[in-house]
Structures are given as structure tokens and as C-alpha cells.
Scaffold this active site. Structure first.
Site, PDB file in Angstrom:
ATOM      1  N   GLU A   1      30.729  42.219  35.235  1.00  0.00           N
ATOM      2  CA  GLU A   1      30.493  43.403  35.027  1.00  0.00           C
ATOM      3  C   GLU A   1      31.536  43.829  33.994  1.00  0.00           C
ATOM      4  OE1 GLU A   1      29.565  46.125  37.863  1.00  0.00           O
ATOM      5  OE2 GLU A   1      31.269  45.550  39.204  1.00  0.00           O
ATOM      6  N   ALA A   2      32.704  43.414  33.882  1.00  0.00           N
ATOM      7  CA  ALA A   2      33.785  44.046  33.036  1.00  0.00           C
ATOM      8  C   ALA A   2      34.676  43.016  32.328  1.00  0.00           C
ATOM      9  CB  ALA A   2      34.791  44.919  33.949  1.00  0.00           C
TER      10      ALA A   2
ATOM     11  N   ASP B   1      32.494  44.918  48.286  1.00  0.00           N
ATOM     12  CA  ASP B   1      32.466  43.711  47.855  1.00  0.00           C
ATOM     13  C   ASP B   1      33.480  42.826  48.080  1.00  0.00           C
ATOM     14  OD1 ASP B   1      31.655  41.647  46.181  1.00  0.00           O
ATOM     15  OD2 ASP B   1      32.441  42.610  44.435  1.00  0.00           O
TER      16      ASP B   1
ATOM     17  N   GLY C   1      34.356  39.019  33.234  1.00  0.00           N
ATOM     18  CA  GLY C   1      33.758  38.905  34.698  1.00  0.00           C
ATOM     19  C   GLY C   1      32.519  39.469  34.604  1.00  0.00           C
TER      20      GLY C   1
END
Lengths: 244, 334
Positions: free
Chosen positions: A13-14, A139, A11
Site C-alpha cells: 500500500e505504499a 498488523d 509494498g
């Protein structure tokens, strides 16, 4: 050892890996280093988000909102280990791939729309439960909500996603979440959701209003203040596009 | 073949540009610069535009070698922006249209930036980060609209930088943001500042008031350069993060940076690192096209005109609030 993990998805950020942890299907969420930002900032953001995510998952449990179970937090390796739902679909994919394609079925009735109404109700209730417990998700998008069958179906076609009685809503991705009792943060949380739905699912324009309706009706506890604040945040949004 | 002239004056830049089928024939500009510690106000800015617009128009016509009768359409910025300065350009554009007997078209300022960026960089279908003194938006095209996926929920990033430059009394020439960028290059010590990302939206007002409130104490421990550096690192990290989120959300592998803040080289560098890690491409332009100009209005207007968009003379008004997703994109078929 890392090579044994199967990478599921990368994704923004991960990285998500699948593994088996203590005999359970497990998802590892690793917040990898972002080289574009200052390393001090990167470290503090990552640490804070891992903490937020773990904290909110646990808090959601007590609030009666379904989330993946938390197994392990590893700050050193920037990882969270949690329950992996092998049979699941994001609400985003559900709307785009299931609802849109099954709108007109053999009986001529648009029953997938009815299913979507129930899903909207579940979303409104889940968000309200979180807010009642001062959990701000931070989010809220349709990608951060999963539909999971209550009992495994084994079906390979879309039919299992239309059997609404056997589905439950699971909230995920609490990296931007925090605990706050202010109406401002709850209002912004709703606004983020509205914006996400407008941009992603513009072919279902009344989806958000249905979510909001179930959010409002779920309980009587001072929901008015939150909705007033939400209107205020919205107005701020419209005012914003001022000077080129 | 469409020859278009564009009038832009939504903020403190006055620009007139002429294009012929995407070829830039003239790009003339004047900037209203205020003393250090002061921002630009609508009335004074409008006066500046009034005093300069005839000269800039003559310059643009001379530079392009085009005669008024060769022009096919007169374009001007309809909004968003400051009312009084917008009005100055709209009046001159309407007068020209009547004098020369040409059709007139009002253009959305944000769409102007996007189409200009696509023209210069040849980016095909990018996720757009639009960052300026008045706007901060993450935009992606979908079904005949430029849709806003994320934006600031309070002040624009450029506004945050400009106002911080005022706190430090930095010069406004050539622009406060440029002077912050130069100062930041000398900064060493990093100060942790509030970091505020909400989904794909961002908020900058908290950072600004934090710096404003504490500036005297902060200057005892940090140099102004350190503070510029820390501010840039923080706000740009927020922008790159939401851009990456939007790209992941839309499965896009191109980024285009437009708007005045877009010519900041540190922002471009950070975005470049993010793109390299994702295997994506970054597109950016320099200050000639990033900063508000008349060419972008002429080009966006020409695209709309070619695809059949027309505007009645009675509708050639201005509006201070005009969202990017209000415009039907008639010139794209994808």
C-alpha cells in the site's frame, strides 16, 4: 524533484523512497492512490492511516518502544517522512535467512536458536509495552519488526545479526494501529501475530509461545484478562470454518 | 486414468459431478431456495438434498455416459459445512461405494474449490482468495499444505451479503448475492461504512450490525440500491486489500478467486485493477464452477486418489469443522 528520490521498495500500500531530509537519512512512505476502490473510501482510509501511523509512533516513544523518529507528515502528498535505519533487517528475513542458515555452526551448538529466543523475548516485551499503553498495532507480523544494531558494525556478513547484545527491536508500519483500552483489541492483536507467525515461520512452531511467555511475564498488570480474551478470539477462529 | 464421481452438499447446493482426468463429464446441481427474508436451516436443507439426490445422481450418470463399473473412486465432501446436509451426501456416497464395490474418499470442501479453480483457469501457483457464504480465506501453497494467511475473524463475506439481502427482503433466487450485485449496479450514492482490516484478517460483523441497526434511518436518505452498492464497495475493498497484502507477503504474482462470492463481477473487476497495477495476473471462474458443485469434489478426490491417498471405510465420516491447512497435499511436488 521527485526524480531525485531513490525508490527503495514498493509494498502493498505504499512506496518507500530514500532521501536526505535536514541532513538525516530519511525514509518517505507514500501511500499511493488505489484505483480499485471508491475514491471517497480511498481518501478517507489513506488519511486515517497516516494519522494513525504518526500518532502511534509518537505514543510508542513515551511507552519506551523503539520506532523510527517522525520527521514530517504531508497529507497533500500522502506522505510520512521518518528516520531511515540504513543498517537493519526485518525479523522475517532474520529468521528465514540468518537463523535457519546458522543453526549448526562449528561449535556444534545451535546458538542462532538462542539468539532467536532473545529476539522472541524482545518482541513479547515490546508488544506488551504497547498494550499497556493501549496502543494496538493492528498488523503485527515479522515483516513489521526490525532488528537494528545499537552501534554501527560495518560488518558485511551475518555475524552482526547474531551479536544479540548489540541489537535492538524497532517496531514499524503503524498504518493499521489505533488507541484502545479494550481486552478484545489486544486479544485480536496477539491473534493476528500468532497467525502471521504460523503461516510464515512454520519451521519454528514454538516461536509464538515464547513471545507470549515474555508478554505474560513482563509485568503483573491484569494480563490475565487479555490472555483470556486471546483464547476466546482463538476459539472463535476455530469455530469459524463452518458452512461451505 | 482416473474416473471419479463427487458428491457435494455442505450447504444449500446439492451437486454431483463426474470427471475423467480433469475432463468434466457431468456437472449437475440443485439449489435449495428459501423465501425472501429467510436463510436456509440445516434440517430443511438436508430434506431438500434427500428428496433430490437420486434424481441428480441419475442425471449425472446419464449426462456423462459412464457406467457405475467404470468409476474408479467415489468422492464426497467430508467437511466443513452443515452437519445434516453433509450427512445426506456421505450416506449416499457410502451406499454407492458398497453397491458398486469401489474405494471411497472424503474431500475437504475448500481444497475442492482451489483445485477446481486451478484446473479451469490453469493458474499454476496462485494466491487464492476463497470467498463464499461460509468461508473467507486467503490461501497460499507452501510445503505440502494450503496455508491460510488471512481470514475473517467472525462471519464470512457471503454470509454478510446474504444477511443484508434478508434485511432488504431481496429474493433468494437464484441467490441473494446475485440480487445484491444487480441492485448495486444501479447504486450511485456512496455511504461510508465501518472498514475493518486487521493485518491480513478481516471482520464483517460490525458492518452488518451497523446496517441492521440503522436500516430505517438509512433508507430515508439512501435507496436500497445505494446501500447494496456501498456495502459491496466496502467489503470488496477490504478483500482486495488483504489479497494484495498476502501477495506482497508471499511475493506472488497470480491471484485465483474461488467460492460463490467469486463470481461477483465487481469483485473480479476490482481485483483485476489491483493486479494490473502490480503487474500480476488474475484468474476467476464463472458460476458453473465458482458456486459449490460436485465436479470440484470429484476432481480434488481424483488428484488425491492418484497420488496414493486412501481412506478406510470406517473413516468415511463427516465433520462440520475441517480447516484447509489440515489436509496434506500429496499431489503437488513444488
Amino acid at each position: 524533484m521527485d526524480e531525485e528520490y531513490k525508490i527503495l521498495k514498493q509494498g502493498a500500500e505504499a512506496k518507500l523512497y530514500m532521501c536526505n531530509y535536514l541532513g538525516k537519512p530519511t525514509l518517505i512512505k507514500e501511500r499511493f492512490k488505489k484505483n480499485y476502490r471508491h475514491s471517497d473510501l480511498d481518501t478517507s482510509i489513506t488519511k486515517e492511516r497516516i494519522k494513525n501511523e504518526a500518532r502511534s509512533i509518537v505514543r510508542c516513544k513515551t511507552a519506551g518502544v523503539k520506532t523510527p523518529c517522525l520527521y514530517l507528515v504531508d497529507f497533500e502528498r500522502r506522505r510520512i517522512y521518518m528516520q531511515h535505519f540504513e543498517e537493519s533487517i526485518t525479523v522475517k528475513d532474520f529468521i528465514i535467512n540468518v537463523v535457519s542458515k546458522n543453526q549448526i555452526n562449528s561449535s556444534g551448538e545451535t546458538d542462532s536458536i538462542k539468539v532467536l529466543d532473545v529476539v522472541a523475548k524482545m518482541i513479547g516485551e515490546a508488544v506488551r509495552k504497547m498494550h499497556e499503553n493501549n496502543i494496538i498495532h493492528g498488523d503485527l507480523t515479522s515483516s513489521n519488526m526490525l532488528l537494528v544494531p545499537k552501534s554501527p558494525t560495518g560488518a558485511i556478513d551475518d555475524s552482526k545479526w547474531l551479536d544479540i547484545d548489540n541489537l535492538e527491536l524497532v517496531m514499524i508500519d503503524f498504518g493499521l494501529s489505533f488507541i484502545d483500552s479494550s481486552t478484545e483489541d489486544k486479544g485480536v492483536d496477539l491473534y493476528v501475530l500468532e497467525r502471521a507467525l504460523i503461516s510464515t515461520h512454520n519451521d519454528f512452531p514454538d516461536l509464538f509461545s515464547k513471545i507470549l511467555e515474555s508478554y505474560r511475564n513482563f509485568s503483573k498488570n491484569n494480563v490475565k484478562e487479555v490472555l483470556c480474551k486471546f483464547e476466546e478470539v482463538r476459539a472463535r477462529g476455530r469455530k469459524r470454518t463452518m458452512v461451505g | 486414468m482416473v474416473i471419479a464421481i463427487g458428491f457435494e452438499g455442505s450447504a444449500n447446493k446439492l451437486g454431483i459431478g463426474i470427471v475423467r482426468n480433469g475432463e468434466i463429464l457431468a456437472n449437475c446441481r440443485r439449489t435449495y431456495i428459501t423465501p425472501p427474508g429467510e436463510g436456509f436451516l440445516p434440517r430443511e436443507t438436508a430434506e431438500h438434498h434427500q428428496q433430490n439426490i437420486h434424481k441428480v445422481l441419475q442425471e449425472a450418470l446419464d449426462e456423462s455416459g459412464i457406467l457405475p463399473q467404470d468409476i474408479d473412486v467415489v468422492c464426497y465432501t467430508k467437511g466443513p459445512g452443515m452437519g445434516a446436509p453433509l450427512m445426506v451426501c456421505a450416506i449416499v456416497a457410502r451406499t454407492c461405494a458398497k453397491l458398486w464395490n469401489k474405494p471411497i474418499l472424503g474431500v475437504n470442501h475448500c481444497i475442492g474449490h482451489i483445485e477446481m479453480g486451478r484446473l479451469i483457469t490453469k493458474a499454476n501457483n496462485p494466491t487464492v482468495l476463497y470467498v463464499s457464504g461460509g468461508n473467507t480465506q486467503i490461501i497460499a501453497y507452501s510445503r505440502k499444505r494450503y496455508r491460510i494467511f488471512g481470514e475473517t475473524i467472525d462471519i464470512a463475506v457471503g454470509n454478510c451479503l446474504d444477511r443484508f439481502a434478508r434485511v432488504l427482503k431481496l429474493s433468494n433466487a437464484p441467490s441473494p448475492g446475485y440480487n445484491i450485485e444487480q441492485a448495486a449496479k444501479k447504486g450511485k450514492k456512496y455511504l461510508h461504512l465501518p472498514y475493518c482490516v486487521k493485518g491480513m484478517d478481516v471482520s464483517f460483523s460490525g458492518i452488518l450490525s451497523y446496517m441492521e441497526d440503522k436500516i430505517e434511518d438509512l433508507l430515508k436518505e439512501y435507496t436500497p440500491e445505494d446501500l447494496c452498492y456501498s456495502l459491496q464497495e466496502t467489503v470488496f475493498a477490504m478483500l482486495v486489500e488483504i489479497t494484495e497484502r498476502a501477495m506482497a507477503h508471499c511475493s506472488s504474482d497470480e491471484v485465483l478467486i474461488v467460492g460463490g462470492v467469486g463470481c461477483n463481477e465487481r469483485l473480479q473487476e476490482m481485483m483485476g485493477v489491483m493486479c494490473a497495477e502490480r503487474g500480476s495476473k488474475i484468474f476467476a471462474t464463472d458460476e458453473r464452477f465458482c458456486i459449490d458443485n460436485g465436479v470440484m469434489i470429484a476432481h480434488a478426490g481424483a488428484l488425491a486418489f492418484e497420488s496414493g491417498t486412501r481412506m478406510d471405510f470406517k473413516d468415511t465420516t463427516i465433520t462440520q469443522r475441517f480447516r484447509t491447512d489440515d489436509v496434506l497435499v500429496t499431489w503437488r511436488d513444488d
